[in-house]
Design an enzyme around this catalytic site. Structure first.
Site, PDB file in Angstrom:
ATOM      1  N   CYS A 136       6.976   3.934 -11.248  1.00  0.00           N
ATOM      2  CA  CYS A 136       5.582   3.471 -11.579  1.00  0.00           C
ATOM      3  C   CYS A 136       5.179   4.640 -12.391  1.00  0.00           C
ATOM      4  O   CYS A 136       4.271   4.699 -13.119  1.00  0.00           O
ATOM      5  CB  CYS A 136       4.630   3.179 -10.300  1.00  0.00           C
ATOM      6  SG  CYS A 136       5.213   2.069  -9.335  1.00  0.00           S
ATOM      7  N   HIS A 278      -2.615   4.473 -12.153  1.00  0.00           N
ATOM      8  CA  HIS A 278      -1.716   3.537 -11.832  1.00  0.00           C
ATOM      9  C   HIS A 278      -2.342   2.381 -11.078  1.00  0.00           C
ATOM     10  O   HIS A 278      -3.262   2.619 -10.218  1.00  0.00           O
ATOM     11  CB  HIS A 278      -0.606   4.274 -10.961  1.00  0.00           C
ATOM     12  CG  HIS A 278       0.423   3.311 -10.528  1.00  0.00           C
ATOM     13  ND1 HIS A 278       1.081   2.201 -11.292  1.00  0.00           N
ATOM     14  CD2 HIS A 278       0.844   3.065  -9.418  1.00  0.00           C
ATOM     15  CE1 HIS A 278       1.746   1.375 -10.547  1.00  0.00           C
ATOM     16  NE2 HIS A 278       1.652   1.885  -9.411  1.00  0.00           N
ATOM     17  N   ASN A 308       0.616  -4.883  -9.358  1.00  0.00           N
ATOM     18  CA  ASN A 308       1.086  -3.726  -9.630  1.00  0.00           C
ATOM     19  C   ASN A 308       2.424  -4.069 -10.501  1.00  0.00           C
ATOM     20  O   ASN A 308       3.229  -4.770 -10.017  1.00  0.00           O
ATOM     21  CB  ASN A 308       1.586  -2.895  -8.367  1.00  0.00           C
ATOM     22  CG  ASN A 308       2.262  -1.905  -8.476  1.00  0.00           C
ATOM     23  OD1 ASN A 308       2.641  -1.219  -9.658  1.00  0.00           O
ATOM     24  ND2 ASN A 308       2.560  -1.029  -7.532  1.00  0.00           N
TER      25      ASN A 308
HETATM   26  O1  UT7 Z   1       3.296   1.392  -7.106  1.00  0.00           O
HETATM   27  C1  UT7 Z   1       3.879   2.418  -6.198  1.00  0.00           C
HETATM   28  C2  UT7 Z   1       2.897   2.836  -5.252  1.00  0.00           C
HETATM   29  N1  UT7 Z   1       2.424   1.851  -4.267  1.00  0.00           N
HETATM   30  C3  UT7 Z   1       1.417   2.071  -3.609  1.00  0.00           C
HETATM   31  O2  UT7 Z   1       1.024   3.032  -3.721  1.00  0.00           O
HETATM   32  C4  UT7 Z   1       1.108   1.136  -2.540  1.00  0.00           C
HETATM   33  C5  UT7 Z   1       0.722   1.893  -1.266  1.00  0.00           C
HETATM   34  N2  UT7 Z   1       0.363   0.972  -0.249  1.00  0.00           N
HETATM   35  C6  UT7 Z   1      -0.634  -0.112  -0.275  1.00  0.00           C
HETATM   36  O3  UT7 Z   1      -1.148  -0.394  -1.221  1.00  0.00           O
HETATM   37  C7  UT7 Z   1      -1.041  -0.724   1.173  1.00  0.00           C
HETATM   38  O4  UT7 Z   1      -0.383   0.001   2.206  1.00  0.00           O
HETATM   39  C8  UT7 Z   1      -0.541  -1.924   1.214  1.00  0.00           C
HETATM   40  C9  UT7 Z   1      -1.429  -3.137   0.582  1.00  0.00           C
HETATM   41  C10 UT7 Z   1       0.993  -2.223   0.907  1.00  0.00           C
HETATM   42  C11 UT7 Z   1      -0.877  -2.564   2.569  1.00  0.00           C
HETATM   43  O5  UT7 Z   1      -2.154  -2.439   3.209  1.00  0.00           O
HETATM   44  P1  UT7 Z   1      -2.560  -1.651   4.408  1.00  0.00           P
HETATM   45  O6  UT7 Z   1      -3.959  -1.733   4.732  1.00  0.00           O
HETATM   46  O7  UT7 Z   1      -1.692  -0.379   4.566  1.00  0.00           O
HETATM   47  O8  UT7 Z   1      -1.739  -2.740   5.303  1.00  0.00           O
HETATM   48  P2  UT7 Z   1      -0.692  -2.411   6.687  1.00  0.00           P
HETATM   49  O9  UT7 Z   1       0.650  -2.171   6.125  1.00  0.00           O
HETATM   50  O10 UT7 Z   1      -1.280  -1.399   7.754  1.00  0.00           O
HETATM   51  O11 UT7 Z   1      -0.956  -3.684   7.494  1.00  0.00           O
HETATM   52  C12 UT7 Z   1      -2.062  -4.255   8.163  1.00  0.00           C
HETATM   53  C13 UT7 Z   1      -1.768  -5.624   8.893  1.00  0.00           C
HETATM   54  C14 UT7 Z   1      -0.546  -5.765   9.536  1.00  0.00           C
HETATM   55  O12 UT7 Z   1      -0.686  -6.477  10.741  1.00  0.00           O
HETATM   56  P3  UT7 Z   1      -0.746  -6.033  11.962  1.00  0.00           P
HETATM   57  O13 UT7 Z   1       0.348  -5.262  12.377  1.00  0.00           O
HETATM   58  O14 UT7 Z   1      -1.890  -5.166  11.916  1.00  0.00           O
HETATM   59  O15 UT7 Z   1      -0.997  -7.144  12.873  1.00  0.00           O
HETATM   60  C15 UT7 Z   1       0.434  -6.537   8.668  1.00  0.00           C
HETATM   61  O16 UT7 Z   1       1.551  -7.139   9.136  1.00  0.00           O
HETATM   62  O17 UT7 Z   1      -1.513  -6.506   7.538  1.00  0.00           O
HETATM   63  C16 UT7 Z   1      -0.494  -7.252   7.888  1.00  0.00           C
HETATM   64  N3  UT7 Z   1      -0.256  -7.532   6.517  1.00  0.00           N
HETATM   65  C17 UT7 Z   1      -0.528  -8.933   5.972  1.00  0.00           C
HETATM   66  N4  UT7 Z   1      -1.473  -9.718   6.425  1.00  0.00           N
HETATM   67  C18 UT7 Z   1      -1.500 -10.712   5.630  1.00  0.00           C
HETATM   68  C19 UT7 Z   1       0.786  -7.084   5.710  1.00  0.00           C
HETATM   69  N5  UT7 Z   1       0.857  -7.664   4.727  1.00  0.00           N
HETATM   70  C20 UT7 Z   1       0.073  -8.988   4.672  1.00  0.00           C
HETATM   71  C21 UT7 Z   1      -0.359  -9.851   3.996  1.00  0.00           C
HETATM   72  N6  UT7 Z   1      -1.064 -10.930   4.370  1.00  0.00           N
HETATM   73  N7  UT7 Z   1       0.258 -10.215   2.481  1.00  0.00           N
END
Ligand code: UT7
Length: 351
Positions: A136, A278, A308
């Protein structure tokens, strides 16, 4: 002997007279362009594909829809469209280019480079062309690289492009990643600056931390794990990300890169007209802006419509912000990115 117009790309690289004292030329961005595919994939569409919801995607990321390239639309096709728009806005012909750099993690082929396909498509017969891989952060890595060539008089005009067809490396069964990414391309034309109306590159910064290579990667398909029937089934040639950890590093590295650049270039943060970060996650963008003490009306966001697009994200945003008149003559723009590697980068441009 200073830089004079070479007859061919080969001449470009032999014309510097090493007996003369080295004089660094100012470098300017003189045009930008971008392209996104027509097909929109909305959050409602994704609800039918994986266990997700519009509400989750919007509150956790800020993304509403993303663009998906046609099956026969290559990374180089998108790059070519963005490049033509950048050349048109710069008033530069393809034959005037000495250098083409394409930043991508989704090249048309491992070899030749996507840059060579673009060179052929636009007829830039005098340009040397190569790709760089910095995920990225790639567009600003390409900018920094091109600045060295142009600033040393080794290239008169350089075209930098970031183009990604991420839809080909997304695991469409993994809800934690498939909702995030989209396809598109952005480009810019650089030349030695100093002319009235030129946008000067004031400073740029790039950095990497390979110890964290496993936070965000495409593990399969390369020499470490060549494609086999088995690992195709295991989806090893798709993006895998440890989202939470990546999030924290994204915020701290973008903050640190931007702060060090601001300090090095002697810029008063109050003089920054627009920050173009970004476009990965609205919560990351807001956290970075807060740490840089830049109010949200001076931060450009378009990820709600494209998601993204990796290296292309900041390039598309830069072009859209320029075309929307979000900055004008004399304004300082700060671009800042973060990606797999890990890599990060920032650049300050006085338009
Ligand atoms: O471009 C290069 C750099 N990339 C980035 O900088 C991305 C950085 N990361 C992020 O933007 C975020 O971490 C994400 C958007 C990828 C994820 O958001 P989060 O708030 O960190 O969610 P999480 O991974 O902590 O997941 C929270 C919950 C989980 O469920 P439990 O374990 O709490 O029951 C996931 O399974 O959300 C669940 N989950 C979803 N639920 C519905 C993960 N993806 C989804 C989804 N829909 N698409």
């Amino acid at each position: 002997m200073g830089f004079s117009k070479p007859k061919s790309a080969h001449d470009t690289f032999i014309m510097t007279d090493l007996t003369q004292p080295f004089k660094r030329l100012p470098v300017a961005v003189i045009g930008t362009g971008s392209y996104v595919p027509e097909r929109r994939l909305t959050n409602a569409d994704l609800e039918k594909m994986v266990d997700t919801s519009d509400e989750w995607i919007i509150t956790r990321t800020g993304i509403q829809e993303r663009r998906i390239a046609a099956p026969d639309e290559r990374t180089s096709d998108m790059a070519t469209k963005a490049a033509r728009r950048a050349l048109e806005s710069a008033g530069v012909s393809a034959e005037e280019l000495d250098l083409i750099i394409v930043a991508t993690i989704t090249p048309d082929t491992f070899t030749p480079s996507t840059a060579c396909y673009v060179q052929n498509n636009i007829g830039a017969k005098n340009a040397a062309a190569f790709d760089i891989s910095a995920a990225c952060s790639g567009f600003l890595f390409a900018l920094k690289t091109a600045v060295q060539y142009v600033g040393c008089g080794q290239a008169g005009h350089a075209l930098i492009i970031a183009s990604e067809k991420l839809s080909t490396v997304v695991n469409w069964e993994d809800r934690s990643t498939c909702v995030l990414f989209g396809d598109g391309a952005g480009a810019a034309v650089l030349r030695s600056g100093g002319r009235p109306g030129d946008g000067a590159v004031l400073a740029s910064d790039i950095g990497s931390d390979g110890t964290l290579h496993d936070l965000l990667q495409i593990p399969g398909g390369g020499s470490a794990c060549p494609t086999t029937v088995e690992n195709v089934h295991e989806r090893l040639a798709t993006l895998a990300m440890r989202g939470n950890e990546t999030f924290k590093h994204a915020v701290s590295h973008m903050r640190d890169s931007a702060n060090s650049l601001i300090e090095r270039a002697g810029i008063d943060p109050g003089d920054i007209k627009l920050v173009i970060p970004h476009q990965a996650n609205l919560r990351i963008i807001n956290a970075v802006a807060q740490r840089l003490r830049i109010p949200s009306d001076r931060v450009f966001v378009n990820l709600y419509k494209y998601g993204n697009t990796s290296a292309a994200a900041v390039a598309i945003a830069f072009d859209e912000a320029r075309r929307e008149g979000r900055f004008g003559k004399g304004d300082i723009v700060l671009l800042v990115t973060f990606g797999a590697g890990l890599t990060w980068s920032s650049a300050a441009i006085r338009w």
